[in-house]
Design a protein around this motif. Structure first.
Motif, PDB file in Angstrom:
ATOM      1  N   ALA A 161       0.861  -1.185   0.000  1.00  0.00           N
ATOM      2  CA  ALA A 161       0.000   0.000   0.000  1.00  0.00           C
ATOM      3  C   ALA A 161       0.894   1.230   0.000  1.00  0.00           C
ATOM      4  CB  ALA A 161      -0.903  -0.005   1.231  1.00  0.00           C
ATOM      5  N   VAL A 162       0.567   2.205  -0.821  1.00  0.00           N
ATOM      6  CA  VAL A 162       1.407   3.391  -0.981  1.00  0.00           C
ATOM      7  C   VAL A 162       0.902   4.514  -0.076  1.00  0.00           C
ATOM      8  CG1 VAL A 162       2.167   5.153  -2.614  1.00  0.00           C
ATOM      9  CG2 VAL A 162       2.024   2.760  -3.342  1.00  0.00           C
ATOM     10  N   TYR A 163       1.820   5.131   0.675  1.00  0.00           N
ATOM     11  CA  TYR A 163       1.457   6.272   1.513  1.00  0.00           C
ATOM     12  C   TYR A 163       1.728   7.598   0.815  1.00  0.00           C
ATOM     13  CZ  TYR A 163       1.351   2.805   5.182  1.00  0.00           C
ATOM     14  OH  TYR A 163       1.058   1.709   5.935  1.00  0.00           O
ATOM     15  N   ARG A 164       2.866   7.663   0.117  1.00  0.00           N
ATOM     16  CA  ARG A 164       3.242   8.914  -0.516  1.00  0.00           C
ATOM     17  C   ARG A 164       4.269   8.652  -1.606  1.00  0.00           C
ATOM     18  NH1 ARG A 164       5.755  14.205   2.543  1.00  0.00           N
ATOM     19  NH2 ARG A 164       7.237  12.645   3.290  1.00  0.00           N
ATOM     20  N   LEU A 223      -1.971   4.711  -9.093  1.00  0.00           N
ATOM     21  CA  LEU A 223      -2.394   4.253  -7.761  1.00  0.00           C
ATOM     22  C   LEU A 223      -3.896   4.022  -7.690  1.00  0.00           C
ATOM     23  CD1 LEU A 223      -0.351   6.533  -5.340  1.00  0.00           C
ATOM     24  CD2 LEU A 223       0.193   4.250  -6.185  1.00  0.00           C
ATOM     25  N   LEU A 225      -6.169   6.535  -8.220  1.00  0.00           N
ATOM     26  CA  LEU A 225      -6.892   7.751  -7.850  1.00  0.00           C
ATOM     27  C   LEU A 225      -7.528   8.373  -9.097  1.00  0.00           C
ATOM     28  CD1 LEU A 225      -4.224   9.341  -5.461  1.00  0.00           C
ATOM     29  CD2 LEU A 225      -6.217   7.972  -4.834  1.00  0.00           C
ATOM     30  N   VAL A 281       2.427  13.006  -4.579  1.00  0.00           N
ATOM     31  CA  VAL A 281       1.116  12.364  -4.505  1.00  0.00           C
ATOM     32  C   VAL A 281       0.980  11.861  -3.076  1.00  0.00           C
ATOM     33  CG1 VAL A 281      -0.402  10.581  -5.445  1.00  0.00           C
ATOM     34  CG2 VAL A 281       1.374  11.585  -6.903  1.00  0.00           C
ATOM     35  N   SER A 282       0.042  12.416  -2.341  1.00  0.00           N
ATOM     36  CA  SER A 282      -0.081  12.053  -0.927  1.00  0.00           C
ATOM     37  C   SER A 282      -1.554  12.108  -0.539  1.00  0.00           C
ATOM     38  CB  SER A 282       0.734  13.023  -0.064  1.00  0.00           C
ATOM     39  OG  SER A 282      -0.003  14.205   0.172  1.00  0.00           O
ATOM     40  N   PRO A 283      -1.886  11.682   0.701  1.00  0.00           N
ATOM     41  CA  PRO A 283      -3.291  11.758   1.117  1.00  0.00           C
ATOM     42  C   PRO A 283      -3.819  13.198   1.087  1.00  0.00           C
ATOM     43  CG  PRO A 283      -2.040  10.365   2.615  1.00  0.00           C
ATOM     44  CD  PRO A 283      -1.043  11.015   1.707  1.00  0.00           C
TER      45      PRO A 283
ATOM     46  N   ILE B 339      -2.826   5.741   0.512  1.00  0.00           N
ATOM     47  CA  ILE B 339      -3.679   6.364  -0.489  1.00  0.00           C
ATOM     48  C   ILE B 339      -4.050   5.363  -1.562  1.00  0.00           C
ATOM     49  CG2 ILE B 339      -2.974   8.736  -0.140  1.00  0.00           C
ATOM     50  CD1 ILE B 339      -0.899   8.440  -2.258  1.00  0.00           C
ATOM     51  N   SER B 340      -3.455   4.182  -1.482  1.00  0.00           N
ATOM     52  CA  SER B 340      -3.827   3.120  -2.409  1.00  0.00           C
ATOM     53  C   SER B 340      -3.593   1.822  -1.705  1.00  0.00           C
ATOM     54  CB  SER B 340      -2.936   3.137  -3.632  1.00  0.00           C
ATOM     55  OG  SER B 340      -1.730   2.469  -3.316  1.00  0.00           O
ATOM     56  N   SER B 341      -4.360   0.830  -2.031  1.00  0.00           N
ATOM     57  CA  SER B 341      -4.033  -0.511  -1.566  1.00  0.00           C
ATOM     58  C   SER B 341      -4.757  -1.485  -2.460  1.00  0.00           C
ATOM     59  CB  SER B 341      -4.458  -0.699  -0.123  1.00  0.00           C
ATOM     60  OG  SER B 341      -5.853  -0.597  -0.014  1.00  0.00           O
TER      61      SER B 341
END
Lengths: 342, 342
Positions: A161-164, A223, A225, A281-283, B339-341
């Motif tokens: 899972a990507v955070y940033r 991702l 989005l 790219v972040s929350p 932000i993704s999973s």
């Protein structure tokens, strides 16, 4: 075993691909090469000699319509190829108008490879349809060919899972900031970058940040989005709407930014940080612009035209995953023999 | 759609894989989990509850033979699985004895994934046979899970040629050198690394450089070089043949190296360089040991337990392709939402 390829676009990128293919022998067979004026189509594969002719023809600044078919004839011949066989369409144009054709190619079972960012930054629905088949590749659109998209997709596919994501995605802007750090006025650094061939013909193209915004959007969409380009916040490094301003006049207006840029670099330095033009790219959203980064950050390390991408994920957090390398293609080095080659 | 997996080895790596699989839901179905004492086999998939039981059982230091089948019974049951279906065998042992079984699995059409380096560093012929099927993956053996092998294979598959690979492939040795740079005596830094759990139970395992040599050999072989392990030149960071020396005695002998290590770090510093423990694959050969690197090099940037791999290729030469990240698995960070999973 040769891969049949239809190549749209015969500029710097398209020609580099053709030359690479020629150096590989017969692993790639070009069935068609098109530019905006027309093209050359040969369902049995354009012979190497003819391909070399086309490349030198293009290098003289000629359009392919003058040596081959007109645009309409070439497109018709290519559509016939799509129906009759299988292969890969490469979009090496900078055009917004290729999406429909690319979707058609995917529908016919062809693979599609993009160097062109535009098809991926239109409406989300286009992006979704392009990527839905699983036969689209777009590594070359972000990070100057560094394996960014492949690594990202592999992490996601295996449950990470990507955070940033933060990245230096413009070698040109990286070079400029590095020169300002070295004490060169910003407007002069832009002239220098132009002289070295680091910028687009009109430097506003680079300084507007729009190209970095496209790359940021492609990362965000990868991702999952469903963002649109207008939702990417962009801080330009030039006056708004340079429009059709002549280059010399444009460069003069940049002088108004020299003192401000110098001050921002110094302010960052006083805090033990450095100023970098980042895509993030972040929350909190997707944005592009000047940001301060810690001196120890992998993003601070970039000197000159490097690209750096920092992935913070569930697996790579305390020490993020960092991919870095050149900001653009480089000539093969002289005097080195490879220890491996395929 | 779940991937059937037979897991050999239920130590730190095997258990981490099982936990990751449990967190993914039903994407992976374990048909068998074995350690050197025996195993648990269930052709319809070990239920999640039973798998959790197995993990906590192992964490108490018990062998699987005590809760499941004996080693012979488990192996027989697994061989039946190989004949009856398809799936993936994961070798998360540290054993040299798995090659025959892995070859059998590949022959039966199974995929094989290695965390274990040993099968890849035996005779070249074993390596060749293991990789010939194209169904072997071994990303986890080099670079602590960073995408090194995948990137290397992708470059080679697309016609790039490699000139040189250099890497910091031991987070433990990286940490030690960093501490020596900070002024800590080498022998004391080793004690510190042990206390932090960065070393193997006996630190000679890390300091001998043998594990880095295995990784260097795997990189060299991935390039197609038919080397044997004995051809990799290794500079150990401890007296030769620590053998079965008790740990406390071994640590005392390391004090003899303190002054020399300090001197080498300082000598490098005087030349504006830093000392790093590198693996290098180059036309001059494959070697592992202390080397001086330029301060600006991506290899100089590693602080503490990072891994860094620098690929110099025809495409990535003036600015090499750099992949860096943590030297080992890290716990998920608190307080961050992805932000993704997937």
């Amino acid at each position: 075993m040769a891969i049949p390829v239809v190549l749209f676009g015969c500029g710097t990128v398209g020609r580099a691909l053709a030359r690479e293919a020629l150096s590989l022998g017969d692993e790639i067979r070009f069935l068609a090469v098109l530019d905006s004026s027309g093209g050359v189509v040969d369902p049995s594969g354009i012979p190497a000699g003819r391909l070399r002719e086309i490349l030198s023809f293009k290098e003289k600044g000629e359009g392919l319509g003058a040596t081959g078919l007109t645009w309409e004839e070439a497109l018709e011949a290519v559509c016939a190829l799509l129906r009759e066989g299988r292969g890969v369409v490469v979009d090496a144009t900078a055009s917004e108008g290729t999406v429909g054709f690319l979707l058609e190619a995917l529908e016919q079972g062809w693979g599609v490879v993009l160097a062109n960012k535009r098809p991926l930054v239109g409406p989300w629905e286009d992006y979704r349809r392009l990527t839905a088949s699983g036969r689209l590749r777009y590594e070359a659109t972000v990070g100057a060919g560094l394996p960014v998209i492949a690594v990202l997709r592999s992490l996601l596919a295996t449950g990470d899972a990507v955070y940033r994501i933060r990245g230096i995605l413009s070698g040109t802007l990286g070079f400029l900031l590095h020169r300002v750090e070295e004490g060169i006025p910003f407007s002069q650094a832009v002239r220098e970058a132009m002289a070295r061939g680091y910028t687009e013909p009109h430097p506003a193209e680079d300084l507007s940040g729009k190209d970095v915004a496209r790359k940021a959007l492609i990362l965000a969409r990868t991702l999952g989005l469903p963002l649109e380009l207008r939702e990417v916040a962009v801080e330009p490094l030039c006056p708004p709407d340079p429009g059709e301003m002549p280059i010399e006049e444009f460069l003069k207006t940049l002088r108004l930014m020299d003192a401000g840029m110098r001050r921002r670099v110094e302010l960052a330095g006083k805090k033990g940080k450095v100023l970098r033009y980042l895509a993030e790219v972040s929350p909190e959203g997707t944005r592009v612009g000047l940001m301060q980064v810690e001196w120890e950050s992998p993003l601070a390390r970039a000197r000159g035209p490097e690209n750096v991408v920092v992935l913070e994920t569930r697996r790579f957090r305390e020490w993020p995953l960092v991919i870095s390398g050149p900001g653009g293609p480089r000539a093969p080095p002289p005097g080195f023999s490879p220890i491996s080659s395929n």
